[in-house]
Design an enzyme around this catalytic site. Structure first.
Site, PDB file in Angstrom:
ATOM      1  N   CYS B  88       0.847  -1.181   0.000  1.00 43.27           N
ATOM      2  CA  CYS B  88       0.000   0.000   0.000  1.00 43.27           C
ATOM      3  C   CYS B  88       0.883   1.231   0.000  1.00 43.27           C
ATOM      4  O   CYS B  88       1.499   1.561   0.993  1.00 43.27           O
ATOM      5  CB  CYS B  88      -0.896  -0.011   1.228  1.00 43.27           C
ATOM      6  SG  CYS B  88      -2.088   1.295   1.150  1.00 43.27           S
ATOM      7  N   LEU B  89       0.912   1.877  -1.131  1.00 39.69           N
ATOM      8  CA  LEU B  89       1.732   3.067  -1.265  1.00 39.69           C
ATOM      9  C   LEU B  89       0.825   4.251  -1.562  1.00 39.69           C
ATOM     10  O   LEU B  89      -0.005   4.202  -2.470  1.00 39.69           O
ATOM     11  CB  LEU B  89       2.709   2.905  -2.422  1.00 39.69           C
ATOM     12  CG  LEU B  89       4.040   2.246  -2.116  1.00 39.69           C
ATOM     13  CD1 LEU B  89       4.833   2.116  -3.390  1.00 39.69           C
ATOM     14  CD2 LEU B  89       4.807   3.048  -1.094  1.00 39.69           C
TER      15      LEU B  89
END
Lengths: 567, 151
Positions: B88-89
């Site tokens: 999750c960026l």
């Protein structure tokens, strides 16, 4: 005007009376003489009645219509000789009620015709034993237009009544129980006659219940109509407010998640296209105040004060990192008078000329490469398109993007749409959504101060029931749309997202909370991670917009049309 | 195709100026699918580990964000603990993604996340909780996993 009851009573007509006396004669108390009330429906029938006739009650002196003496219909066993005849009636112009036995159709007709010449309010037949009658409807084969209704009395009542009629045809000396009446103080020479009152219904075509129901329905309709109108007005008002706010640029349309906002071709065509001139190739031309600046540059600069202030902080590190080399784009061709409108903002014309203290080079957008294809611009060769935020791109790179993907600048995410332009059809759903999102955002801002890690649950817990309900509604709506979207592009590869809209505050400080409260965060937390960029797989889909009615059941759509804003 | 051209350009750039601890290479058949190897940064529970990742670029790139996932199992608050290994960026989220963002930045972010997990934006909330409240246990498990999976 079918009958509902019959009343027969005795009235006394004074022997000495005025010419214009009406029937306002006293009814004799039943204890003194004869009186009969028939209200059992099985005892009588309405054979004929003309609905148009007015009165609720039919009144008249009871009599037997005259027939010629030699008429075979004169059945003395049924109609006594001394039954009240027309000549027995003391007044000529009184209303009468004819009374006759129902024997054969022929005789019925004879009586009817005879009564036709009299001042008859109604005609009453009564049944007789079978040996006298074939009991046919007296109105069979009779086609003359009666002006009076015809009734039928049961024989068990009718024959005694006929006998009574025979008893009350003279003056008080002759009538039955006459001494009772004289004892009661009536004049011996007065006449006692049987007076018939027939109560009818049917003159009032709307009986009470129906009228009541009708009133209730009318009131309901009025209430529905009024509230519908009111809601429509409110929604109209809200739409207008939203339109104004969009026009003022206060609303982040892309953040609403109502499908893609794109730049129409006609606006796109107005964005200026220049030939790129490397700044290093033309050293400091604009900084020299003696060099006259092209008008287009002036107009560019005029938009500057607002643009630069908003765009500069938004441009993050990667932007500066791209701009290793200083260069500037300048219009090659001398601008025409139409040029200042290139920004699509009519206000630009009205803006005062830029303050001379603002140097041309201070703009800060020194792009050497196109941020989309990463190719370097070539001095005096590459054509570049400049967006209102003054970022430059290859037209072939930026045009498809603005036309199909987004209305925001690739670099600074500033809208390329002119101020005052409302690119979408505003529906009530959009109004609702915008309001909800705004509240969520306000709320999250308020909450952000107190706690750094926000989850959906503690946001929900922090509000009232209404608030929780609203949040849930927003989430449900979001899920609805996701489902719908998934259906509409079934063959696309699965993604968790495709929701481009979140709350749309692009500063990173809010990012963390937005992840949980923005609609994109709703119901897709796991999937989102899986697909990385969440929206990355939703290839080029066009969302239908929030106000899509096609999937809703028809009654919901109708309901929504009548009561907009009611859910 | 614009995407391919740009991706090739970015790949070449990353080849010539590699990010520290990250090596990249497009898969043989598909330039839109990159295989990435990251070495665990020193002084983290991931030190000594070799983590493989897959970066997938959509055909619409750069208008759509790429996706990044770990193929090596890793005990990390920002990497989903399932067979997807999705990372999750923030930069990859569709609302923050800009076509001007580059793969280099994505990878730099990912490498930074290995050094310092972003607790507030965790995918695995349980791991995030542990990271915050029971750091020793977290370090121990993460080291275990690194030893088991990333050697």
């Amino acid at each position: 005007m079918s009958a509902i009851s019959f009343n027969f009573s005795v009235i006394i007509i004074p022997a000495a009376h005025d010419e214009n006396a009406s029937l306002d004669f006293p009814t004799v108390n039943q204890s003194l003489s004869f009186g009969l009330e028939i209200s059992t429906p099985s005892d009588f029938q309405t054979l004929y009645s003309e609905d148009s006739q007015g009165a609720d009650t039919l009144k008249g002196l009871l009599y037997v219509p005259d027939l010629p003496l030699d008429d075979p219909c004169n059945n003395l066993q049924l109609v006594p000789q001394n039954a009240t005849r027309k000549e027995d009636l003391p007044l000529e112009d009184l209303k009468l009620v004819a009374y006759a036995p129902l024997t054969t159709p022929h005789c019925s007709r004879r009586y009817l015709y005879s009564a036709g010449g009299d001042n008859v309010a109604a005609f009453i037949f009564y049944g007789v034993p079978e040996k006298y009658s074939n009991n046919t409807d007296p109105l069979d084969d009779v086609d003359f237009p009666f002006e009076y209704p015809v009734y039928y009395l049961d024989g068990a009542i009718g024959q005694p009544l006929m006998n009574k009629l025979a008893q009350y045809s003279g003056n008080l000396t002759q009538v039955y129980d006459g001494h009772n009446l004289t004892d009661a103080g009536y004049n011996v020479h007065d006449f006692a006659r049987i007076y018939a009152v027939i109560s009818t219904k049917g003159t009032n075509p709307m009986p009470g219940l129906w009228l009541f129901l009708l009133v209730v329905v009318a009131v309901l309709l009025f209430i529905i109509g009024a509230s519908s109108l009111l809601m429509h007005l409110f929604q109209f008002h809200y739409r207008r407010i939203l339109r104004r706010r969009i026009a003022n640029g206060e609303v982040d349309l892309e953040g609403l998640g109502i499908g893609r906002i794109t730049v129409p071709r006609e606006f796109l065509a107005k964005f200026p296209v220049y030939v790129y001139i490397s700044e290093s190739a033309v050293p400091q031309p604009a900084q020299d105040p003696r060099v006259p600046q092209p008008a287009a540059v002036v107009s560019k600069e005029s938009a500057e004060p607002t643009v630069a202030s908003t765009a500069e902080p938004a441009s993050s590190s990667q932007q500066t990192q791209e701009m290793t080399e200083t260069s500037v784009s300048k219009p090659l061709t001398l601008p025409t008078s139409a040029q200042p409108t290139v920004h699509g903002a009519p206000q630009a014309l009205a803006l005062p000329p830029p303050p001379p203290s603002l140097p041309y080079m201070a703009r800060g957008y020194h792009q050497t490469t196109c941020p989309i294809c990463l190719d370097d611009f070539i001095h005096q060769e590459t054509t570049v398109r400049e967006l209102p935020c003054l970022h430059i791109f290859h037209p072939e790179c930026i045009d498809p993007y603005l036309e199909a993907q987004s209305s925001l600048c690739v670099l600074c995410k500033q809208s390329c749409l002119p101020k005052g332009y409302v690119p979408i059809r505003l529906t009530n759903a959009i109004v609702r959504r915008e309001r909800l999102m705004r509240r969520v955002r306000e709320r999250s801002r308020a909450n952000l101060g107190s706690s750094t890690s926000l989850t959906t649950t503690n946001i929900e817990a922090s509000g009232g029931i209404l608030w929780r309900w609203r949040l849930r509604r927003l989430r449900r709506q979001e899920e609805d749309e996701l489902g719908r979207e998934a259906l509409s592009r079934a063959s696309m590869r699965p993604t968790g997202g495709g929701v481009d809209g979140t709350i749309g505050v692009y500063d990173s400080g809010l990012y963390d909370s937005r992840r949980y409260i923005g609609p994109a965060g709703f119901g897709q937390r796991e999937d989102e991670g899986a697909s990385g960029g969440s929206g990355s797989g939703s290839a080029g889909h066009q969302r239908e917009g929030v106000g899509d009615d096609s999937v809703r059941p028809r009654w919901r759509a109708t309901m929504n049309r009548i009561f907009p804003g009611f859910r | 195709m614009a995407a391919v051209k740009r991706v090739a350009k970015e790949l070449a750039e990353l080849d010539s100026q590699p990010i520290n601890g990250v090596s990249v290479g497009a898969s043989d058949s598909d330039i839109l699918k990159w295989n990435i190897v990251m070495t665990g940064p020193p002084d983290t529970p991931y030190a000594g580990g070799i983590f493989t990742l897959v970066l997938e670029l959509p055909p619409e790139y750069p208008f759509k964000a790429p996706s990044l996932r770990f193929t090596t199992k890793i005990y990390h608050p920002n990497v989903s603990n399932d067979d997807k290994g999705a990372m999750c960026l923030g930069i990859l989220r569709s609302d923050t993604w800009k076509p001007a963002s580059r793969i280099r930045q994505v990878l730099e972010h990912a490498a930074a996340l290995l050094k310092e997990p972003n607790i507030d934006d965790a995918v695995e909330t349980a791991i995030a909780e542990q990271y915050k409240n029971n750091h020793e246990d977290f370090v121990k498990t993460a080291k275990d996993w690194t030893r088991k999976n990333a050697k």
